[in-house]
Design a protein around this motif. Sequence first.
Motif, PDB file in Angstrom:
ATOM      1  N   MET A 102      11.881   4.841 -13.071  1.00 55.85           N
ATOM      2  CA  MET A 102      12.305   6.194 -13.440  1.00 55.85           C
ATOM      3  C   MET A 102      13.445   6.185 -14.453  1.00 55.85           C
ATOM      4  O   MET A 102      13.869   7.244 -14.926  1.00 55.85           O
ATOM      5  N   ASN A 103      13.998   5.013 -14.737  1.00 50.70           N
ATOM      6  CA  ASN A 103      15.146   4.904 -15.636  1.00 50.70           C
ATOM      7  C   ASN A 103      16.317   5.785 -15.201  1.00 50.70           C
ATOM      8  O   ASN A 103      17.137   6.220 -16.024  1.00 50.70           O
ATOM      9  N   ARG A 104      16.381   6.039 -13.912  1.00 49.45           N
ATOM     10  CA  ARG A 104      17.476   6.810 -13.315  1.00 49.45           C
ATOM     11  C   ARG A 104      17.771   6.223 -11.948  1.00 49.45           C
ATOM     12  O   ARG A 104      16.854   5.785 -11.232  1.00 49.45           O
ATOM     13  N   ARG A 105      19.034   6.252 -11.548  1.00 49.92           N
ATOM     14  CA  ARG A 105      19.445   5.708 -10.254  1.00 49.92           C
ATOM     15  C   ARG A 105      19.554   6.813  -9.203  1.00 49.92           C
ATOM     16  O   ARG A 105      19.661   7.998  -9.539  1.00 49.92           O
ATOM     17  N   VAL A 106      19.549   6.404  -7.960  1.00 43.51           N
ATOM     18  CA  VAL A 106      19.783   7.338  -6.857  1.00 43.51           C
ATOM     19  C   VAL A 106      21.134   8.018  -7.063  1.00 43.51           C
ATOM     20  O   VAL A 106      22.124   7.380  -7.423  1.00 43.51           O
ATOM     21  N   THR A 156      21.549  10.541  -9.300  1.00 44.15           N
ATOM     22  CA  THR A 156      21.508  11.304 -10.551  1.00 44.15           C
ATOM     23  C   THR A 156      20.765  12.617 -10.312  1.00 44.15           C
ATOM     24  O   THR A 156      20.024  12.785  -9.344  1.00 44.15           O
ATOM     25  N   ALA A 157      20.975  13.551 -11.221  1.00 43.43           N
ATOM     26  CA  ALA A 157      20.331  14.862 -11.088  1.00 43.43           C
ATOM     27  C   ALA A 157      18.814  14.728 -11.081  1.00 43.43           C
ATOM     28  O   ALA A 157      18.121  15.446 -10.345  1.00 43.43           O
ATOM     29  N   GLU A 158      18.283  13.810 -11.893  1.00 45.17           N
ATOM     30  CA  GLU A 158      16.833  13.641 -11.973  1.00 45.17           C
ATOM     31  C   GLU A 158      16.245  13.118 -10.661  1.00 45.17           C
ATOM     32  O   GLU A 158      15.209  13.606 -10.194  1.00 45.17           O
ATOM     33  N   ILE A 159      16.894  12.122 -10.069  1.00 41.97           N
ATOM     34  CA  ILE A 159      16.368  11.571  -8.810  1.00 41.97           C
ATOM     35  C   ILE A 159      16.576  12.553  -7.664  1.00 41.97           C
ATOM     36  O   ILE A 159      15.749  12.641  -6.751  1.00 41.97           O
ATOM     37  N   ASN A 160      17.637  13.334  -7.719  1.00 39.42           N
ATOM     38  CA  ASN A 160      17.803  14.403  -6.729  1.00 39.42           C
ATOM     39  C   ASN A 160      16.656  15.412  -6.831  1.00 39.42           C
ATOM     40  O   ASN A 160      16.136  15.882  -5.815  1.00 39.42           O
ATOM     41  N   GLU A 161      16.265  15.741  -8.058  1.00 37.11           N
ATOM     42  CA  GLU A 161      15.140  16.657  -8.280  1.00 37.11           C
ATOM     43  C   GLU A 161      13.843  16.045  -7.754  1.00 37.11           C
ATOM     44  O   GLU A 161      13.050  16.717  -7.083  1.00 37.11           O
ATOM     45  N   LEU A 162      13.627  14.779  -8.049  1.00 35.09           N
ATOM     46  CA  LEU A 162      12.432  14.083  -7.570  1.00 35.09           C
ATOM     47  C   LEU A 162      12.371  14.098  -6.044  1.00 35.09           C
ATOM     48  O   LEU A 162      11.315  14.336  -5.443  1.00 35.09           O
ATOM     49  N   SER A 165      13.421  16.210  -4.027  1.00 39.09           N
ATOM     50  CA  SER A 165      13.158  17.514  -3.415  1.00 39.09           C
ATOM     51  C   SER A 165      11.699  17.654  -3.012  1.00 39.09           C
ATOM     52  O   SER A 165      11.349  18.524  -2.201  1.00 39.09           O
ATOM     53  N   VAL A 166      10.838  16.780  -3.566  1.00 39.78           N
ATOM     54  CA  VAL A 166       9.405  16.792  -3.230  1.00 39.78           C
ATOM     55  C   VAL A 166       8.974  15.460  -2.630  1.00 39.78           C
ATOM     56  O   VAL A 166       8.340  15.408  -1.578  1.00 39.78           O
ATOM     57  N   TRP A 167       9.317  14.381  -3.313  1.00 38.69           N
ATOM     58  CA  TRP A 167       8.953  13.042  -2.861  1.00 38.69           C
ATOM     59  C   TRP A 167      10.056  12.473  -1.975  1.00 38.69           C
ATOM     60  O   TRP A 167      11.236  12.602  -2.296  1.00 38.69           O
ATOM     61  N   THR A 168       9.698  11.812  -0.896  1.00 41.48           N
ATOM     62  CA  THR A 168      10.669  11.095  -0.066  1.00 41.48           C
ATOM     63  C   THR A 168      10.744   9.656  -0.553  1.00 41.48           C
ATOM     64  O   THR A 168       9.715   8.963  -0.620  1.00 41.48           O
ATOM     65  N   LEU A 169      11.933   9.211  -0.897  1.00 40.58           N
ATOM     66  CA  LEU A 169      12.085   7.841  -1.389  1.00 40.58           C
ATOM     67  C   LEU A 169      12.104   6.869  -0.218  1.00 40.58           C
ATOM     68  O   LEU A 169      12.911   6.994   0.699  1.00 40.58           O
ATOM     69  N   ALA A 170      11.220   5.891  -0.280  1.00 35.62           N
ATOM     70  CA  ALA A 170      11.161   4.851   0.746  1.00 35.62           C
ATOM     71  C   ALA A 170      12.125   3.726   0.425  1.00 35.62           C
ATOM     72  O   ALA A 170      12.729   3.130   1.322  1.00 35.62           O
ATOM     73  N   PHE A 171      12.276   3.433  -0.894  1.00 33.85           N
ATOM     74  CA  PHE A 171      13.151   2.337  -1.298  1.00 33.85           C
ATOM     75  C   PHE A 171      13.460   2.464  -2.782  1.00 33.85           C
ATOM     76  O   PHE A 171      12.610   2.887  -3.572  1.00 33.85           O
ATOM     77  N   SER A 172      14.674   2.096  -3.139  1.00 35.13           N
ATOM     78  CA  SER A 172      15.098   2.131  -4.543  1.00 35.13           C
ATOM     79  C   SER A 172      15.920   0.896  -4.850  1.00 35.13           C
ATOM     80  O   SER A 172      16.684   0.403  -4.015  1.00 35.13           O
ATOM     81  N   GLU A 173      15.752   0.399  -6.066  1.00 34.04           N
ATOM     82  CA  GLU A 173      16.560  -0.712  -6.576  1.00 34.04           C
ATOM     83  C   GLU A 173      16.819  -0.434  -8.049  1.00 34.04           C
ATOM     84  O   GLU A 173      15.925  -0.575  -8.890  1.00 34.04           O
TER      85      GLU A 173
END
Length: 248
Positions: free
Chosen positions: A186-190, A192-198, A200-208
């Motif tokens: 996503m070229n964005r980290r947990v 950020t505004a973009e990942i917060n927006e994401l 709101s619909v998708w539940t993140l299982a894991f991020s690196e």
Amino acid sequence: MTKKFIFVLLSILLWGSVSAQTQIKIMSFNIHAGYDAPMADIAAFIKAQDPDIVALQEVEYYTNRSGANKPRTINNNINMLNELAALTRYQGMFYVTLESCYGGKFGNAILSKYSFDETRRIMLPCAAGTEQRCAAIADITLPDGTEVSIVDTHLDMSNLDNGMAQIKEVARIPQMGKWYLLAGDMNRRVGTAEINELSSVWTLAFSEGFDHIGYYPSSGWVVKETKVFSDNTLSDHFPIMVTLELAK
């Protein structure tokens, strides 16, 4: 053998079979346009981890970067996905985002142990003069008959407006009553505004870092295991992998 023992044995076998059928292991891997390792090495890594699905980013089709500003000394003039699919013996699908890239094409790809029921590509919004990006989607059917849609994407890093617009488009993909998995760069980290927006619909299982794996609906999946391969030298990204179980 007593009837009670037979009943217990059958229960264990049936429970184990159902459990295995409703689990799926998905990997997200940005292969850095093949700069860092031969396709054979990447394929060997994938086979060793044995995922059911691999969402790949920065995959190229017959490009030649030997004369680029940053020359690439390997993997020129090849079909990267075909090589990976042949070496892993997975099904493969390539989704073009750039029709013209160093004499070839550039995009995302999905590898799957299961046949593709349907594939499609959603071109994501982008400002004039910026790189096109897409959401690569593949519908598969698990051994227990469950239909799952895989969404693989790689969002723009250079243009902040593009990033938010693309995130909003990805957030519109899931439909009620269906099962989805999302993986990509996503070229964005947990945070950020973009990942917060994401989220709101998708539940993140894991991020690196920039790489994320998520699912929909939030009550539909249980995360069983997460991994990051931080000792990996096959790319400038660390592959990540999540095992999920359907919460039916």
